[in-house]
Design a protein around this motif. Structure first.
Motif, PDB file in Angstrom:
ATOM      1  N   TYR A   1      -0.390 103.642  61.762  1.00 63.33           N
ATOM      2  CA  TYR A   1       0.458 103.212  62.873  1.00 63.33           C
ATOM      3  C   TYR A   1       0.112 104.005  64.122  1.00 63.33           C
ATOM      4  N   THR A   2       0.148 103.327  65.247  1.00 67.57           N
ATOM      5  CA  THR A   2      -0.035 104.015  66.527  1.00 67.57           C
ATOM      6  C   THR A   2       1.267 104.724  66.888  1.00 67.57           C
ATOM      7  N   ALA A   3       1.167 105.659  67.809  1.00 72.87           N
ATOM      8  CA  ALA A   3       2.366 106.360  68.287  1.00 72.87           C
ATOM      9  C   ALA A   3       3.346 105.356  68.895  1.00 72.87           C
TER      10      ALA A   3
ATOM     11  N   GLY B   1       6.599  98.187  56.561  1.00 68.64           N
ATOM     12  CA  GLY B   1       5.623  98.151  55.482  1.00 68.64           C
ATOM     13  C   GLY B   1       4.267  97.665  55.930  1.00 68.64           C
ATOM     14  N   LEU B   2       3.407  97.434  54.988  1.00 71.05           N
ATOM     15  CA  LEU B   2       2.033  97.054  55.294  1.00 71.05           C
ATOM     16  C   LEU B   2       1.953  95.712  56.009  1.00 71.05           C
ATOM     17  N   GLY B   3       2.928  94.846  55.825  1.00 70.49           N
ATOM     18  CA  GLY B   3       2.893  93.551  56.480  1.00 70.49           C
ATOM     19  C   GLY B   3       3.672  93.508  57.778  1.00 70.49           C
TER      20      GLY B   3
ATOM     21  N   ILE C   1       9.388 106.504  58.405  1.00 72.09           N
ATOM     22  CA  ILE C   1      10.469 105.577  58.734  1.00 72.09           C
ATOM     23  C   ILE C   1       9.890 104.273  59.283  1.00 72.09           C
ATOM     24  N   CYS C   2       8.902 104.376  60.152  1.00 73.28           N
ATOM     25  CA  CYS C   2       8.232 103.193  60.697  1.00 73.28           C
ATOM     26  C   CYS C   2       7.694 102.339  59.556  1.00 73.28           C
ATOM     27  N   HIS C   3       7.064 102.967  58.590  1.00 65.25           N
ATOM     28  CA  HIS C   3       6.518 102.235  57.448  1.00 65.25           C
ATOM     29  C   HIS C   3       7.637 101.596  56.624  1.00 65.25           C
TER      30      HIS C   3
ATOM     31  N   THR D   1      11.371 103.108  46.767  1.00 59.63           N
ATOM     32  CA  THR D   1      10.014 103.440  47.170  1.00 59.63           C
ATOM     33  C   THR D   1      10.014 104.792  47.859  1.00 59.63           C
ATOM     34  N   ARG D   2       9.107 105.649  47.455  1.00 60.16           N
ATOM     35  CA  ARG D   2       8.965 106.962  48.084  1.00 60.16           C
ATOM     36  C   ARG D   2       7.755 106.915  49.015  1.00 60.16           C
ATOM     37  N   ILE D   3       7.987 107.277  50.279  1.00 59.08           N
ATOM     38  CA  ILE D   3       6.958 107.162  51.318  1.00 59.08           C
ATOM     39  C   ILE D   3       6.635 108.537  51.889  1.00 59.08           C
ATOM     40  N   LEU D   4       5.351 108.835  51.982  1.00 56.85           N
ATOM     41  CA  LEU D   4       4.859 110.064  52.596  1.00 56.85           C
ATOM     42  C   LEU D   4       4.302 109.730  53.972  1.00 56.85           C
ATOM     43  N   GLY D   5       4.866 110.347  55.005  1.00 61.76           N
ATOM     44  CA  GLY D   5       4.357 110.186  56.359  1.00 61.76           C
ATOM     45  C   GLY D   5       3.540 111.404  56.746  1.00 61.76           C
ATOM     46  N   ILE D   6       2.452 111.175  57.468  1.00 59.25           N
ATOM     47  CA  ILE D   6       1.563 112.261  57.893  1.00 59.25           C
ATOM     48  C   ILE D   6       1.326 112.167  59.402  1.00 59.25           C
TER      49      ILE D   6
END
Length: 176
Positions: free
Chosen positions: A103-105, A155-157, A149-151, A2-7
Protein backbone atom coordinates in the motif's frame (compact mmCIF):
# COMPACT_ATOMS: atom_id res chain seq x y z
CA UNK A 1 -10.32 -14.42 12.60
CA UNK A 2 -7.40 -13.09 10.57
CA UNK A 3 -4.12 -11.94 12.07
CA UNK A 4 -2.39 -9.22 10.03
CA UNK A 5 1.21 -8.03 10.29
CA UNK A 6 1.85 -4.49 9.10
CA UNK A 7 5.37 -3.31 8.25
CA UNK A 8 6.69 0.24 7.89
CA UNK A 9 10.15 -0.40 6.39
CA UNK A 10 13.23 1.62 7.24
CA UNK A 11 16.94 0.93 7.32
CA UNK A 12 17.53 2.31 10.81
CA UNK A 13 14.05 1.69 12.26
CA UNK A 14 11.39 -0.63 10.89
CA UNK A 15 8.00 -0.49 12.55
CA UNK A 16 5.80 -3.54 12.93
CA UNK A 17 2.22 -3.89 14.08
CA UNK A 18 0.06 -6.96 14.54
CA UNK A 19 -3.74 -6.79 14.67
CA UNK A 20 -6.58 -9.27 14.48
CA UNK A 21 -9.71 -8.86 12.43
CA UNK A 22 -12.88 -10.72 13.40
CA UNK A 23 -15.77 -9.58 11.21
CA UNK A 24 -15.71 -5.79 11.40
CA UNK A 25 -13.86 -5.74 14.73
CA UNK A 26 -10.16 -4.94 14.90
CA UNK A 27 -8.06 -5.68 17.95
CA UNK A 28 -4.49 -4.87 18.86
CA UNK A 29 -2.04 -7.73 19.36
CA UNK A 30 1.45 -6.16 19.40
CA UNK A 31 3.64 -3.47 17.91
CA UNK A 32 7.19 -2.24 18.11
CA UNK A 33 10.31 -1.41 16.19
CA UNK A 34 13.25 -3.34 14.82
CA UNK A 35 16.34 -1.16 15.10
CA UNK A 36 19.74 -1.55 13.50
CA UNK A 37 22.92 0.04 14.77
CA UNK A 38 24.22 3.04 12.83
CA UNK A 39 27.77 1.71 13.01
CA UNK A 40 26.75 -1.59 11.39
CA UNK A 41 27.50 -2.16 7.72
CA UNK A 42 24.64 -2.30 5.23
CA UNK A 43 24.70 -6.12 5.06
CA UNK A 44 24.56 -6.29 8.88
CA UNK A 45 21.59 -3.90 8.94
CA UNK A 46 19.78 -5.95 6.29
CA UNK A 47 20.44 -9.12 8.32
CA UNK A 48 19.11 -7.45 11.49
CA UNK A 49 15.95 -6.44 9.66
CA UNK A 50 15.42 -9.89 8.11
CA UNK A 51 16.00 -11.67 11.45
CA UNK A 52 13.81 -9.22 13.34
CA UNK A 53 10.84 -9.64 11.01
CA UNK A 54 11.35 -13.41 11.01
CA UNK A 55 11.20 -13.36 14.83
CA UNK A 56 7.99 -11.29 14.75
CA UNK A 57 6.45 -13.82 12.35
CA UNK A 58 7.50 -16.76 14.56
CA UNK A 59 6.21 -15.06 17.71
CA UNK A 60 2.83 -13.74 16.50
CA UNK A 61 2.00 -16.19 13.67
CA UNK A 62 0.24 -13.74 11.32
CA UNK A 63 -1.91 -14.99 8.45
CA UNK A 64 -1.22 -12.08 6.08
CA UNK A 65 1.15 -9.15 5.79
CA UNK A 66 0.88 -5.58 4.55
CA UNK A 67 3.86 -3.39 3.68
CA UNK A 68 3.97 0.31 2.99
CA UNK A 69 5.38 1.29 -0.38
CA UNK A 70 7.90 4.01 0.36
CA UNK A 71 8.72 6.84 -2.01
CA UNK A 72 11.72 9.09 -1.37
CA UNK A 73 12.70 11.45 -4.14
CA UNK A 74 14.94 13.99 -2.40
CA UNK A 75 18.13 11.95 -2.12
CA UNK A 76 18.79 9.12 -4.60
CA UNK A 77 21.20 7.38 -2.20
CA UNK A 78 18.56 7.36 0.56
CA UNK A 79 16.03 5.98 -1.90
CA UNK A 80 18.35 3.11 -2.83
CA UNK A 81 19.10 2.28 0.81
CA UNK A 82 15.43 2.37 1.75
CA UNK A 83 14.65 0.12 -1.21
CA UNK A 84 17.16 -2.41 0.07
CA UNK A 85 15.56 -2.33 3.52
CA UNK A 86 12.14 -2.78 1.94
CA UNK A 87 13.50 -5.72 -0.07
CA UNK A 88 14.80 -7.35 3.11
CA UNK A 89 11.39 -6.89 4.75
CA UNK A 90 9.56 -8.38 1.75
CA UNK A 91 12.02 -11.28 1.64
CA UNK A 92 11.45 -12.07 5.33
CA UNK A 93 7.67 -11.98 4.85
CA UNK A 94 7.74 -14.22 1.78
CA UNK A 95 10.26 -16.53 3.47
CA UNK A 96 7.79 -16.74 6.37
CA UNK A 97 5.13 -18.00 3.96
CA UNK A 98 2.87 -14.94 4.17
CA UNK A 99 0.79 -13.44 1.38
CA UNK A 100 1.92 -9.82 1.10
CA UNK A 101 -0.11 -6.78 0.07
CA UNK A 102 1.52 -3.42 -0.64
CA UNK A 103 0.00 0.00 0.00
CA UNK A 104 1.11 3.54 -0.69
CA UNK A 105 1.18 6.08 2.11
CA UNK A 106 -1.80 7.75 0.43
CA UNK A 107 -3.83 4.54 0.59
CA UNK A 108 -2.90 3.94 4.23
CA UNK A 109 -3.76 7.48 5.30
CA UNK A 110 -7.00 7.40 3.33
CA UNK A 111 -8.05 4.14 4.99
CA UNK A 112 -7.13 5.18 8.52
CA UNK A 113 -7.70 8.93 8.65
CA UNK A 114 -9.96 9.49 5.65
CA UNK A 115 -7.55 11.90 3.99
CA UNK A 116 -4.40 11.06 2.02
CA UNK A 117 -2.48 14.13 3.17
CA UNK A 118 -2.88 13.46 6.90
CA UNK A 119 0.01 14.28 9.23
CA UNK A 120 1.82 11.55 11.19
CA UNK A 121 0.18 12.78 14.40
CA UNK A 122 -3.27 12.30 12.84
CA UNK A 123 -2.36 8.75 11.85
CA UNK A 124 -1.13 8.02 15.38
CA UNK A 125 -4.31 9.48 16.87
CA UNK A 126 -6.61 7.40 14.64
CA UNK A 127 -4.61 4.21 15.28
CA UNK A 128 -5.13 4.78 19.02
CA UNK A 129 -8.87 5.33 18.48
CA UNK A 130 -9.44 2.48 16.02
CA UNK A 131 -7.60 -0.05 18.17
CA UNK A 132 -8.72 1.40 21.52
CA UNK A 133 -5.13 1.68 22.77
CA UNK A 134 -4.23 2.98 26.22
CA UNK A 135 -1.22 4.89 24.90
CA UNK A 136 0.24 6.24 21.70
CA UNK A 137 2.68 4.00 19.82
CA UNK A 138 5.84 5.44 18.30
CA UNK A 139 5.47 6.94 14.82
CA UNK A 140 7.05 3.90 13.13
CA UNK A 141 4.91 1.39 15.05
CA UNK A 142 1.79 3.52 14.42
CA UNK A 143 2.54 3.60 10.68
CA UNK A 144 2.90 -0.20 10.69
CA UNK A 145 -0.37 -0.62 12.59
CA UNK A 146 -2.02 1.80 10.13
CA UNK A 147 -0.78 -0.34 7.24
CA UNK A 148 -2.32 -3.42 8.89
CA UNK A 149 -5.58 -1.52 9.46
CA UNK A 150 -5.59 -0.43 5.80
CA UNK A 151 -5.25 -4.08 4.79
CA UNK A 152 -7.99 -5.13 7.20
CA UNK A 153 -10.33 -2.55 5.68
CA UNK A 154 -9.80 -3.68 2.12
CA UNK A 155 -7.62 -6.74 1.86
CA UNK A 156 -5.88 -7.85 -1.29
CA UNK A 157 -8.91 -7.00 -3.42
CA UNK A 158 -9.77 -3.69 -1.78
CA UNK A 159 -7.27 -0.98 -0.88
CA UNK A 160 -4.43 -2.84 -2.63
CA UNK A 161 -6.30 -2.41 -5.90
CA UNK A 162 -6.79 1.32 -5.56
CA UNK A 163 -4.73 3.30 -8.00
CA UNK A 164 -4.76 0.39 -10.43
CA UNK A 165 -8.31 0.87 -11.60
CA UNK A 166 -10.73 3.72 -12.02
CA UNK A 167 -9.69 5.59 -8.86
CA UNK A 168 -8.13 9.06 -8.92
CA UNK A 169 -6.62 11.37 -6.33
CA UNK A 170 -8.20 14.77 -5.79
CA UNK A 171 -7.08 17.02 -2.93
CA UNK A 172 -5.50 14.08 -1.09
CA UNK A 173 -8.59 11.87 -1.34
CA UNK A 174 -9.12 8.76 -3.40
CA UNK A 175 -12.28 9.03 -5.48
CA UNK A 176 -13.98 6.63 -7.84
Amino acid sequence: MTRILGIDPGLRVTGFGVIEKAGNQLSYVASGCIKSKEQDSLPQRIATLFKGISEVIATYQPDEAAVEIVFVNVNPQSTLLLGQARGAALSALVHGGLPVAEYTALQVKQAVVGHGKAAKEQVQHMVVRLLNLGGTPTADAADALACAICHAHGGLGGMAGLGKGAYRVRNGRLIG
